[in-house]
Design a protein around this motif. Structure first.
Motif, PDB file in Angstrom:
ATOM      1  N   LYS A 172       2.282   1.890  -3.444  1.00  0.00           N
ATOM      2  CA  LYS A 172       1.316   2.508  -4.364  1.00  0.00           C
ATOM      3  C   LYS A 172       1.265   4.020  -4.161  1.00  0.00           C
TER       4      LYS A 172
ATOM      5  N   GLN B 241       3.194   7.403  -6.671  1.00  0.00           N
ATOM      6  CA  GLN B 241       2.433   8.496  -7.271  1.00  0.00           C
ATOM      7  C   GLN B 241       2.939   9.880  -6.851  1.00  0.00           C
TER       8      GLN B 241
ATOM      9  N   ALA C  27       0.833  -1.206   0.000  1.00  0.00           N
ATOM     10  CA  ALA C  27       0.000   0.000   0.000  1.00  0.00           C
ATOM     11  C   ALA C  27       0.870   1.258   0.000  1.00  0.00           C
TER      12      ALA C  27
END
Length: 166
Positions: free
Chosen positions: A21, A25, A18
């Protein structure tokens, strides 16, 4: 490796995934120089770091001792606790809010730092950027001579330049 901003995470696989991710970004890759330096540092025997750890502890203790002295002289700052891993301190300077230096009104850590820079040519960072709006950030990653000059300038600023109206 100050300034290289290289980090890692040790977490359960779902948490790490998690975080990956989110991180993917918002940032780009760490520089190849930082990556190579980190690998070399991680492969050093632990006792190879002892002299540098001792040096940073000595610098930290020096700055803390000076902050304690300044606090007792002026009442315009509160000493922070000794950090256990960072190389900076965040003393609370909110007692100086409301003072003036020349024509400059000290209303927050940003105006404090601007006045300090103008009056004593000492650049410190307002605590706002670190979630500490009533503090200033003092790095002790500098050499001892620079730290001594910086602490002398801070002490002079707080004892001689700040004016409180009655």
């Amino acid at each position: 490796m100050t300034g290289f901003r290289l980090g890692y995470l040790a977490a359960p696989a779902p948490v790490a995934a998690a975080c990956g991710k989110i991180q993917g970004q918002i940032t780009s890759c760490a520089s190849s120089l930082a990556q190579a330096a980190a690998i070399a540092a991680l492969n050093l025997p632990q006792d190879a770091l002892d002299p540098q750890v001792a040096e940073f502890r000595r610098r930290r203790d020096y700055v803390l001792t000076r902050l304690e002295k300044i606090a007792s002289l002026t009442g315009t700052l509160e000493c922070p606790p000794a950090p256990k891993g960072a190389f900076y301190l965040l003393p609370d300077i909110s007692a100086a809010f409301g003072a003036t230096v020349g024509n400059r009104h000290i209303s927050d850590s940003t105006t404090f730092c601007a006045a300090l820079l103008e009056a004593r040519k000492l650049a410190l960072v307002p605590g706002d950027a670190f979630g500490a709006p009533s503090a200033i950030r003092i790095s002790y990653a500098a050499d001892q001579t620079t730290l001594e000059k910086a602490m002398d300038a801070l002490e002079s600023f707080l004892t001689s330049d700040l004016v409180f109206s009655s």
